[in-house]
Write an enzyme that holds these catalytic residues in place. Structure first.
Site, PDB file in Angstrom:
ATOM      1  N   ASN A 196      -6.870   4.794   7.599  1.00 62.93           N
ATOM      2  CA  ASN A 196      -6.473   3.382   7.594  1.00 62.93           C
ATOM      3  C   ASN A 196      -7.125   2.685   6.416  1.00 62.93           C
ATOM      4  O   ASN A 196      -8.251   3.016   6.024  1.00 62.93           O
ATOM      5  CB  ASN A 196      -6.929   2.707   8.903  1.00 62.93           C
ATOM      6  CG  ASN A 196      -6.535   1.239   8.972  1.00 62.93           C
ATOM      7  OD1 ASN A 196      -5.375   0.887   8.737  1.00 62.93           O
ATOM      8  ND2 ASN A 196      -7.497   0.379   9.267  1.00 62.93           N
ATOM      9  N   LEU A 224      -2.523   2.554  18.106  1.00 63.18           N
ATOM     10  CA  LEU A 224      -2.247   3.954  18.451  1.00 63.18           C
ATOM     11  C   LEU A 224      -2.991   4.299  19.740  1.00 63.18           C
ATOM     12  O   LEU A 224      -4.109   3.848  19.967  1.00 63.18           O
ATOM     13  CB  LEU A 224      -2.728   4.873  17.324  1.00 63.18           C
ATOM     14  CG  LEU A 224      -2.078   4.668  15.944  1.00 63.18           C
ATOM     15  CD1 LEU A 224      -2.655   5.669  14.952  1.00 63.18           C
ATOM     16  CD2 LEU A 224      -0.569   4.784  16.024  1.00 63.18           C
ATOM     17  N   HIS A 260      -8.556  -0.911   5.284  1.00 58.01           N
ATOM     18  CA  HIS A 260      -8.940  -2.203   5.855  1.00 58.01           C
ATOM     19  C   HIS A 260      -9.444  -3.098   4.722  1.00 58.01           C
ATOM     20  O   HIS A 260     -10.247  -2.639   3.893  1.00 58.01           O
ATOM     21  CB  HIS A 260     -10.019  -2.023   6.931  1.00 58.01           C
ATOM     22  CG  HIS A 260     -10.420  -3.306   7.580  1.00 58.01           C
ATOM     23  ND1 HIS A 260      -9.634  -3.940   8.526  1.00 58.01           N
ATOM     24  CD2 HIS A 260     -11.489  -4.115   7.376  1.00 58.01           C
ATOM     25  CE1 HIS A 260     -10.215  -5.078   8.873  1.00 58.01           C
ATOM     26  NE2 HIS A 260     -11.339  -5.206   8.201  1.00 58.01           N
ATOM     27  N   GLU A 280     -11.011   6.366  18.126  1.00 54.72           N
ATOM     28  CA  GLU A 280     -10.427   5.637  19.263  1.00 54.72           C
ATOM     29  C   GLU A 280     -10.849   4.180  19.296  1.00 54.72           C
ATOM     30  O   GLU A 280     -10.343   3.393  20.084  1.00 54.72           O
ATOM     31  CB  GLU A 280     -10.802   6.357  20.569  1.00 54.72           C
ATOM     32  CG  GLU A 280     -10.175   7.752  20.632  1.00 54.72           C
ATOM     33  CD  GLU A 280     -10.540   8.515  21.897  1.00 54.72           C
ATOM     34  OE1 GLU A 280     -10.843   9.709  21.788  1.00 54.72           O
ATOM     35  OE2 GLU A 280     -10.534   7.898  22.982  1.00 54.72           O
ATOM     36  N   GLU A 336      -7.575  -2.050  -2.561  1.00 52.45           N
ATOM     37  CA  GLU A 336      -6.709  -1.294  -1.646  1.00 52.45           C
ATOM     38  C   GLU A 336      -5.785  -0.321  -2.351  1.00 52.45           C
ATOM     39  O   GLU A 336      -5.692   0.866  -1.988  1.00 52.45           O
ATOM     40  CB  GLU A 336      -5.870  -2.252  -0.809  1.00 52.45           C
ATOM     41  CG  GLU A 336      -6.689  -3.136   0.099  1.00 52.45           C
ATOM     42  CD  GLU A 336      -5.827  -4.092   0.872  1.00 52.45           C
ATOM     43  OE1 GLU A 336      -4.733  -3.690   1.298  1.00 52.45           O
ATOM     44  OE2 GLU A 336      -6.249  -5.230   1.080  1.00 52.45           O
ATOM     45  N   ASN A 374       0.834  -1.214   0.000  1.00 53.67           N
ATOM     46  CA  ASN A 374       0.000   0.000   0.000  1.00 53.67           C
ATOM     47  C   ASN A 374       0.860   1.252   0.000  1.00 53.67           C
ATOM     48  O   ASN A 374       0.530   2.248  -0.646  1.00 53.67           O
ATOM     49  CB  ASN A 374      -0.955  -0.010   1.192  1.00 53.67           C
ATOM     50  CG  ASN A 374      -2.152  -0.908   0.943  1.00 53.67           C
ATOM     51  OD1 ASN A 374      -3.035  -0.544   0.196  1.00 53.67           O
ATOM     52  ND2 ASN A 374      -2.148  -2.078   1.536  1.00 53.67           N
ATOM     53  N   GLU A 398      -7.306  -4.890  -6.725  1.00 53.20           N
ATOM     54  CA  GLU A 398      -8.482  -4.228  -7.295  1.00 53.20           C
ATOM     55  C   GLU A 398      -9.071  -3.153  -6.400  1.00 53.20           C
ATOM     56  O   GLU A 398      -9.851  -2.317  -6.846  1.00 53.20           O
ATOM     57  CB  GLU A 398      -9.568  -5.268  -7.626  1.00 53.20           C
ATOM     58  CG  GLU A 398      -9.150  -6.251  -8.705  1.00 53.20           C
ATOM     59  CD  GLU A 398     -10.262  -7.240  -9.059  1.00 53.20           C
ATOM     60  OE1 GLU A 398      -9.985  -8.196  -9.799  1.00 53.20           O
ATOM     61  OE2 GLU A 398     -11.404  -7.055  -8.571  1.00 53.20           O
TER      62      GLU A 398
HETATM   63  C1  GRF Z   1      -3.050  -5.654   3.554  1.00 51.85           C
HETATM   64  O1  GRF Z   1      -3.943  -6.763   3.491  1.00 51.85           O
HETATM   65  C2  GRF Z   1      -3.797  -4.442   4.055  1.00 51.85           C
HETATM   66  O2  GRF Z   1      -5.168  -4.491   3.751  1.00 51.85           O
HETATM   67  C3  GRF Z   1      -3.681  -4.538   5.507  1.00 51.85           C
HETATM   68  O3  GRF Z   1      -2.343  -4.993   5.702  1.00 51.85           O
HETATM   69  C4  GRF Z   1      -2.007  -5.901   4.644  1.00 51.85           C
HETATM   70  C5  GRF Z   1      -0.595  -5.701   4.186  1.00 51.85           C
HETATM   71  O4  GRF Z   1      -0.491  -4.457   3.568  1.00 51.85           O
HETATM   72  N1  GRF Z   1      -3.986  -3.269   6.122  1.00 51.85           N
HETATM   73  P1  GRF Z   1       0.920  -3.911   2.957  1.00 51.85           P
HETATM   74  O5  GRF Z   1       1.304  -4.817   1.818  1.00 51.85           O
HETATM   75  O6  GRF Z   1       1.952  -3.966   4.069  1.00 51.85           O
HETATM   76  O7  GRF Z   1       0.601  -2.526   2.507  1.00 51.85           O
END
Ligand code: GRF
Length: 207
Positions: free
Chosen positions: A108, A94, A110, A148, A181, A14, A179
């Protein structure tokens, strides 16, 4: 130019999507000023180094208490002048104080359509294992502001992904990343950098 800090814990795909999107201009008016990893030696740190981005490790295990860890993380964020914090595969928790100090300035990604398959313990492959076990026909990803709670903040963007009968958790995870993230997170950063995202009564409005 929006100063963005990206918090990582693993593969950094990501993070890479953000780096590439800034490079090809699909994210305008934002720069990644620091990558902070919760763990040493992860691929995300290599990706940051290759892109010439300042990177550091702030690992909970290196501190005697949650308070000391939080203080170090907060100092690292203040030092780079982060205006937006992006949790990109970040697995540390956090503190409520840090979240309050950055209200509606932490996002974030998800790997499900929140409120499905989210909350405490729902991260990584488990999310996709649960989706397959439930037999859903559609899953996807969600970008949301961090509050929170756990995966409970205002939803910014969502994108659906079909579930195939021959999917394994691994093939489904990969398709959700490819597709959904890797498209949603850059789009959310670009919208925020353009000042197009407003939060009212825990809902977002995009102008
Ligand atoms: C991914 O499945 C993402 O959705 C989740 O962490 C996993 C690894 O993400 N939040 P990345 O390759 O480290 O960005």
């Amino acid at each position: 130019m929006l100063k963005v800090a990206v918090l990582v814990s693993g593969g950094g795909t990501n993070l890479q999507a953000l780096i590439d999107s800034i490079g090809n201009g699909s994210i305008k008016n934002a720069e990644i000023v620091r990558v902070i990893s919760s763990k040493k030696g992860v691929r995300a740190l290599e990706r940051a180094e290759k892109a010439g981005i300042d990177a550091m490790v702030v690992a909970r295990r290196d501190y005697d208490s949650a308070e000391a860890f939080d203080k170090a993380l907060t100092a690292a964020l203040k030092e780079c002048g982060a205006e937006l914090i992006v949790l990109a595969g970040y697995l540390s928790v956090l503190s409520p104080e840090l979240v309050r100090n950055y209200e509606n300035r932490i996002i974030n990604i998800h790997p499900s359509l929140i409120p499905a398959f989210c909350g405490v313990g729902y991260y990584g492959l488990k999310v996709h294992e649960e989706a397959l076990a439930r037999g859903v026909k559609v899953t996807g990803a969600t970008v949301h502001f961090v509050d929170e709670g756990c995966d409970s903040g205002p939803i910014i963007l969502q994108k659906s992904v079909e579930v195939r009968e021959d999917d394994t958790p691994e093939t489904l995870q990969r398709r959700v990343m490819e597709e959904a993230e890797w498209k949603l997170l850059p789009e959310a950063v670009d919208l925020i950098a353009a000042g197009k995202v407003r939060v009212e009564n825990r809902k977002t409005y995009i102008s």
